[in-house]
Write a protein that holds these residues in place. Sequence first.
Motif, mmCIF file in Angstrom:
data_model
loop_
_atom_site.group_PDB
_atom_site.id
_atom_site.type_symbol
_atom_site.label_atom_id
_atom_site.label_comp_id
_atom_site.label_asym_id
_atom_site.label_seq_id
_atom_site.Cartn_x
_atom_site.Cartn_y
_atom_site.Cartn_z
ATOM 1 N N ALA D 116 39.673 32.076 34.251
ATOM 2 C CA ALA D 116 39.112 33.248 33.577
ATOM 3 C C ALA D 116 38.963 32.954 32.092
ATOM 4 N N ALA D 117 39.978 32.315 31.513
ATOM 5 C CA ALA D 117 39.892 32.001 30.091
ATOM 6 C C ALA D 117 38.761 31.021 29.843
ATOM 7 N N PHE D 118 38.607 30.071 30.746
ATOM 8 C CA PHE D 118 37.536 29.109 30.572
ATOM 9 C C PHE D 118 36.180 29.816 30.595
ATOM 10 N N LEU D 119 36.019 30.679 31.571
ATOM 11 C CA LEU D 119 34.761 31.420 31.702
ATOM 12 C C LEU D 119 34.489 32.216 30.427
ATOM 13 N N CYS D 120 35.528 32.930 30.016
ATOM 14 C CA CYS D 120 35.403 33.779 28.833
ATOM 15 C C CYS D 120 35.041 32.944 27.614
ATOM 16 N N VAL D 121 35.732 31.822 27.453
ATOM 17 C CA VAL D 121 35.514 31.003 26.270
ATOM 18 C C VAL D 121 34.141 30.346 26.324
ATOM 19 N N ALA D 122 33.739 29.919 27.523
ATOM 20 C CA ALA D 122 32.432 29.272 27.632
ATOM 21 C C ALA D 122 31.329 30.253 27.238
ATOM 22 N N THR D 171 36.688 37.240 42.303
ATOM 23 C CA THR D 171 36.285 38.504 41.702
ATOM 24 C C THR D 171 37.118 38.780 40.466
ATOM 25 N N VAL D 172 38.412 38.580 40.620
ATOM 26 C CA VAL D 172 39.299 38.845 39.484
ATOM 27 C C VAL D 172 38.961 37.922 38.319
ATOM 28 N N ILE D 173 38.720 36.659 38.647
ATOM 29 C CA ILE D 173 38.380 35.701 37.588
ATOM 30 C C ILE D 173 37.109 36.146 36.880
ATOM 31 N N ILE D 174 36.108 36.476 37.665
ATOM 32 C CA ILE D 174 34.838 36.878 37.061
ATOM 33 C C ILE D 174 35.014 38.172 36.264
ATOM 34 N N ALA D 175 35.742 39.104 36.846
ATOM 35 C CA ALA D 175 35.926 40.380 36.152
ATOM 36 C C ALA D 175 36.596 40.160 34.798
ATOM 37 N N TRP D 181 34.808 38.060 27.127
ATOM 38 C CA TRP D 181 34.118 37.118 26.248
ATOM 39 C C TRP D 181 33.675 37.698 24.911
ATOM 40 N N PRO D 182 33.350 38.993 24.832
ATOM 41 C CA PRO D 182 32.803 39.460 23.555
ATOM 42 C C PRO D 182 33.728 39.205 22.375
ATOM 43 N N THR D 183 35.019 39.312 22.608
ATOM 44 C CA THR D 183 35.965 39.040 21.532
ATOM 45 C C THR D 183 35.782 37.625 21.018
ATOM 46 N N ILE D 234 43.864 33.882 25.255
ATOM 47 C CA ILE D 234 43.113 34.545 26.320
ATOM 48 C C ILE D 234 43.748 34.267 27.671
ATOM 49 N N ILE D 235 44.210 33.033 27.856
ATOM 50 C CA ILE D 235 44.875 32.719 29.124
ATOM 51 C C ILE D 235 46.023 33.692 29.320
#
Lengths: 361, 331, 600, 312, 344
Positions: D116-122, D171-175, D181-183, D234-235
């Motif tokens: 999730a952190a990776f997704l968010c950061v990417a 789903t949880v990861i994507i959610a 990510w906006p932060t 974020i992690i």
Amino acid sequence: MTADSTPALVRPADGSDGDPASAGPPSAARGPRARNTKAYVQYALAKIGGAIVSLFAVLVTSFFLFRLIPSDPVKQMTGGRKVSSEQLQNLRHQYGLDQPMWKQFTSYIGDALTGDFGISFQFHTPVMDKILDALPATLLLTGTAYVLYSALGIWLGTRTAWRNGSRSDRFNTAFALTLYSVPAFWLGLLLIIVFAVGIGPIPGMFPTGGLESGGETGFAYILDVAHHLILPVITLVAVGYAQTLLVMRSSLLDEMGSDYLTTARAKGLRDDLVRRRHAVPNAMLPTFTLMFVNLGHVVAGQILVETVFSWPGLGGLFYSALSVPDLPLVQGLFFVFATAVILANTLADILYPLLDPRVGR
Amino acid sequence: MTLLEVRNLEVTYAGGAQAVRGVNLSVEAGQKLGIAGESGCGKSTLALALLRLLPKDAEVTGEILLNGEDVLAMKWGRVRAVRWAGASIVFQGAMHSLNAVHRIGDQIAEPILLHKKATQEGAKKKVAELLEHVGLPATRANAYPHELSGGQRQRVMIAMALACEPDLIIADEPTTALDVMIQAQILRLIEQLVAEENLGLIMISHDLAVLSDTCDRLSVMYAGRVVEEGPALQVYEDAVHPYAKALSAAFPTIGDPASRFAPRGLPGDPPDPSALPSGCTFHPRCPVALDVCASEDQVLRIAGPGRRAACVHVGSAEVAATEVEARSTTA
Amino acid sequence: ATPLNPAPQQAEAKAASGNAAAKADSGKKKTLTVAVAQSVDSLSPFLATRLVSTSIHRLMYEYLTNYDPKDNHVIPGFATEWKPSADKLTWTYTIRSNSKWSDGQKATAHDAAFTFNKMMTDDAAATANGSFVGNFKKVTAPSDTKLVVELKKPQATMTSLDIPIVPEHIWKDVKDYSKFNNDKDFPIVGNGPYVVTGYKTDQYVKLKRNPDFWRKTKTPQFDNIVFKTYKDQDAAVAALRKGEVSFVAGSPALTPAQAASLKGEKDIKVNEGPGRRFYAIAVNPGWKTKSGKKFGDGNPALLDEKVRQALFRAVDTKTIVDKVFQGHAVRGQGYIPPRFQDYYWQPSGDQQLGYDPQAAGKMLDDAGYKMKDGKRVGKDGKPINLRMLCHATDPNDKAVGKYLKEWWGKIGIGLKLNCVDDVSVPWYAGEYDLAFDGWSVNPDPDFVLGIHTCAALPSKPKEVAQTDNGICDKTFDKLYNQQLAEYDPAKRADTVKKMESWLYDSGYMNVMAYPNAVEAYRTDQIKSVQTMPTAAGNIYGQDGYWSWWSAEPASASDSEDSDSSSSTGIVIGIVVAALIVIGGGVFFARRRRTTADERE
Amino acid sequence: MTTTDTETTPTETPKAPSARSLARARKRQSLARFWRSYRAHRSGLWGLGLLILIALIAIFAPVLVGSDAQSVTDAPGGPMEGPSSEFPLGTDQFGRSVLALLVYGARVSLTVGLLAAFLCVAIGTVIGIVAGHFRGWYSTVLMRVTDWFLVMPTLVLAIALATVMDRSMWTVIIAIGVTTWPTTARLVRAQTLSVEARPYIERARALGGSHSHVMTRHVLPNVMPLVLAQTTMIISSAILTEATLAFLGLSDPTVTSWGGMLQDAREAGAVSAGDWWYLAPPGIAIAIVALSFTLCGRAVESVLNPKLGVRS
Amino acid sequence: MTETLQTPEVSKNARALLSADQLHVTFPGRRGAAEARAVDGVDLDIAPGEIVALVGESGCGKTSLARTLLGLEKPTTGKVTFAGKPLDYASKALKSYRKRVQLVLQDPSGSLNPRHTVYDAVAEGLRIHGYTGDEREAVSNALSRAGLRPPERFFLRYPHELSGGQRQRVVIAGALVLDPELIVADEPVASLDASVRGEILALLLRLRDELGLSALVVTHDLGLAWNIADRVAVMYLGRIVETGRVEDVLTSPQHPYTQALLSVLPEAPGEPVVLTGEPPDPSRIPGGCRFHARCQVLADGRADEAGVADACRTVDLPVLTGAATSQVACHWAAAGAEDSGDSR
Ligand SMILES: Nc1ncnc2c1ncn2[C@@H]1O[C@H](COP(=O)(O)OP(=O)(O)OP(=O)(O)O)[C@@H](O)[C@H]1O
Ligand SMILES: Nc1ncnc2c1ncn2[C@@H]1O[C@H](COP(=O)(O)OP(=O)(O)OP(=O)(O)O)[C@@H](O)[C@H]1O
Ligand SMILES: [Mg+2]
Ligand SMILES: [Mg+2]
């Protein structure tokens, strides 16, 4: 909790416009005050305009986002009881669900602009009534917690930064970080076990949940509510104050080496005056940002803590509405939550120039 | 009695940087002392040390006698009383030295209220006076620092420094960041004020030319130490120490054909105060260094009437600059 | 009334303080507090569907008939007697003349006629109970005591019309039944044993005894009843422990761990009665509309009866009862729970599909679904992976799902649990293979049987319908019509059992267990309470008001200590909080003093 | 034989040290320097040590507690047993060892947290850099979108998303990724703006560097350290959010996660029964992992920050 | 395109390597403020092998002019011509232009990416332009030409490991590596210590002598112009007010502004003329002579004596041509020059 709690959240003070020049201080002297006021009004109007655009975007998304939830409104209305075909048609018609999507959308927007989010499927009450019913409870809980954790965070943040590296700094920071890492709902459960149910020699001192015992009036009522408030507020404050502390601490640390502090010391000010009069006001801006972000989230309540403590607030309402799912209520709540955040952010943007003369003019 | 007497001042920062190494200075009332030197040689450190404004973990030894009283031996309460009332500082970057969130009037009034036990009204009047004095309209008291230009801010700093009528003003590079024309304005203002009030002035700069124009005496610092001192013009035009010489040569005289198409500088890099070269700290860059320079530290020696310099080539008798050069070629 | 208690009960003294009339009574009142998990959806009988609301309606309003607490048989309620015509199309009810609305007006047949007519004519009023009157042709009240209902076709539920009768003089002014929640004017006019005097969303509903209630065989002993909402069941249990509430109804039952921990507790009684629910695996039978149009995407392998039976043979209902319900349930077989003795059916020895994974494997082999690399492959050669709908909010679904996944894994069938909040969408679309299913069974089984008839199928694909699982079978329909027309109870029971047998064999509805109702109350607050049925029955959610109507308060001395303990709680709590604040203040002040001067 | 091989390489290197290999050595050196200053942060070391330990436990879970620890049908114990020598942390309602479940739960929590952190950061980094680099309307549009996401209460949006999609770990990861990510985007944009204001960007443009050159060669490397520090934070919050969603029953019920265990414990009535051994460990585990990541992040940040000059 | 039309202009600037022609750069005002005319009509030619110094006080538009010459800023009107061809703002053309013209900025610490080694920083230009030869060789050469010897010693240093002077040399090496024809240096030594400055300036001079490089050096330090420039252009409020050979302009300034600038230098003879008031604001350029509000000549009545006071206040002055001749944009000087010519 959640990701937006990292101190990094704090936005650059120049607000959202992408104008790089606004980051630096204007070089030349500005004109007369009247021009400043006019510029400020313009700035404020621009922010308000932006907020209105955002609100509209939220309105639109809340319509479409929740239509993705697989759910059958009629079933929510009849509580799962079996219905006949014609009754089904009737209900559909009554709630306008037989209209084409665009028509539902336009009437939704139209109604929403007048504050009408329709009738809750499960409670058969206008959504706004339901929200207004639950709002005071949420405001009481999260508002109290908000004030407390902001104050605690600012106070401890200032102290730890000013004595950076000292034992009390290390202890306070570590303690705050630990609490910050604890899931709020879990802490709530533990507090209930220990202080509400009672464990070992500790008697159950606090109610296990709810807002009031029921039936009290006058001062007794206030005391009673306060009594119910203590555990959930402690939970929220415990997991919440670290964020403010960290932001306050790091922004104060940033200011610590500043020349104007040396100037203040050189003037012969006492240490605490240097801190209070000079360092803290300058370091407050990021903390203010955070506080306004948090303020916006006060309305959204704390879904989990409200659930754990059976608090009759908006957070709990949202979760139950979502799990039914009660579409109009979900939409209405979502809109109210987002509106609160937008309002708080706009308020912050509008207030910044007053709090910090460098911003926005 | 001398206004300020600094004896053997040494400052070592927590990281081990020896920023000031045995400086002796004295300033009489009404006298203007210039301190020159390149970046990092310890000028600001020296200035801050005078009012004990260095960070707690910096080690300061020696004596700083301000009106005969040793600042380093004072109790904190006394130090605070001396600050601004006894000696005030005009800092380098006025933008950063002023607090951005307070109106300048309040910032000027702050030390007045603190030291003079003045009333709000009295302080306000005094602020207006001070602003007029430095050439700003009194109404600007309501402005925030960012609403002023660089020159105006520097004027505010000066007004603030004068607020408690101190005996000594320390100006740490008061004009560095400013434009030539504004620089001239500010320098004139300082000169005029110091003359009017008969104050002592310590002016710090890296611009030898400016200092020589403004000050009575000049001290040239290198790596935390004064390497040459003397009457300002003499030091500028006829320096004895090779460093001071190089520094003054770096400011060309317009119209002088010798410097046309001939920029002059000093090869090599300024020393790192936490790893100073052995012996004379200047020897790695020195065009006239002798072998002994690498091992033997050089102390200040008499280099003429009222002049001293820390160089092997000075000492026994007055050694003309040309001779020094001649010797270096033979060596 | 019983003699007043000398010692005040905490909750009840409070209730009195706001009420002038009660004050005159010197304020010694007894209050029964019930912890409920649901929030009230509506106090309007026309809208409310949740158990908590209908339970309250039982106390507020009278229904035409009631059920005997002993054995569930129909007894008079608002109607004293009833009679169908020979063609079974006209029913005549005699309405009692000794019932009064709490505002003093007389309750008559006109009120009943108004209620039914409203539901028949106003769609909004039909929201909750419309299905009862869907078949009504005409309802009239020729006199104050006579109510005549004409039907379109015979209807078996005419003696169990679970519809609260509302006062016409109040309700006739209601403009929009879809929005009127009956929760603004207190006390709410009713004619049941209790009258609602207060309501706060998500917090509580308060009721006061109705002194004019017609049933005088016994006067309710509690002056007030409060239904208090605890969203968290553990909070409710804790509240019971502390005496904040007198009774906890589970949602749907206390968990085994909660029951176990309460069992040893002093002054607390855990009541366990046979539940009214069955808990089953529903198998997608291949959905059709009324007109026979097929839709949905159920796994074709499940259309084979042998496969369905094989699946069930691999389910160990004993383990489910032992492990998931930890004994708080009865192993399931027939469709109707044993609580309803008359209709309870069990398969005979050779009909029984007992737990036998090996036999299950063999059945699948025989049916042509062979094992390949540990996976059972279908006719198309692809491994069989089934999807199972589960209710995200039901822990039992999730727990049983874990077992099913492993059991079926052993016979080579893959399972993916699809837990959602609202299962109805995939369900009505027929887009599932298996699903967890369960219904609360009424004393009259008509409803739970009717939902498996062809008549209940949707008229359009994916539309909400009356059917439960899309089952449509001629044999079953024939039996259903037969029982509907049968007025002899014994013969009707026979037919019903035949239907159950058919359902069992079909493998469409595999009942795994009948969960018990597990609830608990404080014996120092409630001395006794009527269970339903009397022998080993439940208390909360009865078909009638018997439990609260009959509940006896414990004597005052017993309840004193709970009272003092909770007010001590307030005192201690507030003192502790105050101490922390003061301590913090002192600490802060001291630190300030030390930092003030000699610091830099 | 092999010795001669290894000997020839070093003799070659000093002769013609290709710039590339030297650069690599240089990178190693700066990593070593990074590690040296990181080591000075005691809490950061603690965090890192704990993380490594937990990661090892998660990776070797099948070896440590057996691969059938999650099976309900083969559960070794009785329901809700207290701690004993066989089950150091007791058992759950199915009789499975809580300790074993805890070990397995680490897998989900770490996976979800990291991904999730990776997704968010990417997402956040790309959008932040693009919005910060380009001027004009697309930047404005991007920031409007970011702002829109930012005003959504994160948890509310995550819950809504988790409800809309079906229950699974992804789903949880994507959610979480999509809502947080906006932060990062804002932070990266602010940092990009400050990097873009540096003269070396002007120099790169004056050298003829294209947009992509500036963004990848200059902005990205200067934003990365900040992003790295941000990632760890974020992690930590992703792990908390995962637990929250699981606690609300929004994750896959057949997967064992710490939040899910808490939910199971609550549904089983462990709170009322006072079964602390079931209730306390998952919460403590969540707190420890979240804290460890936070500590690492703070240490990384304070190591990188002075050189980064973010604040100066 | 319009080849024929351009021909005369090409011939006009034939001698100049780079020339600015009626250049205007206007920045939109922020939040309702008036727009800033940072560059307000500038003609300037730089011949091959010539060093031109552009001097003026802060905010007069020096940097804006330099950036526009490099194509980093698009002129509002007017044009830049390089080697006889007008500058093309298509990205391809700009890229090849930027291979031939290089920029050196004031702050060497800021001009180097702290995460790039010296080698990377110098090779960046080569990589951008897809250099096909031996990159290492080219980088070594550039570094040694910039006076960093032996170059290998510096390859893998990071900027923070270098002194300020070394950093500026690296920046210059980065510019030299592409063999440019012209260097635009925006205050190249302003942030360096006085003792180090001379070395960098000497380097620039040497490069001109050895490689025939042209340079435009932007500065506010008149001494620097004296040190290295052939020609000087004095800028005031977006316009060049005096230009000519360094010896002429700095020893006998014609424009009152130039005179004032020279008079405030510490070693300058005579009474310094300290102009009052703040640096001028390009969003409010006064009419008439743009300097008239601060002009000491106008203030002390000398302009009146010369009978040009009204012209100073109302009559705009023409833009000076970019050519190498000595020119001054001043009513008083125009009038006075004749006088003095007579008297001499
Ligand atoms: N707080 C500090 N901690 C450690 N070292 C310091 C500190 N402040 C200054 N130094 C070091 O001490 C030396 C002297 O610094 P100082 O600021 O006195 O120089 P300066 O002569 O004023 O230079 P400049 O002309 O750049 O202002 C420098 O090398 C600097 O790196
Ligand atoms: N991007 C911009 N947007 C708006 N105004 C600008 C911009 N860049 C420069 N200006 C304005 O244009 C004027 C000229 O600026 P410029 O940087 O060219 O001056 P300068 O002569 O280089 O000054 P300095 O000596 O301080 O570097 C200034 O008033 C400045 O405020
Ligand atoms: Mg300094
Ligand atoms: Mg410039």
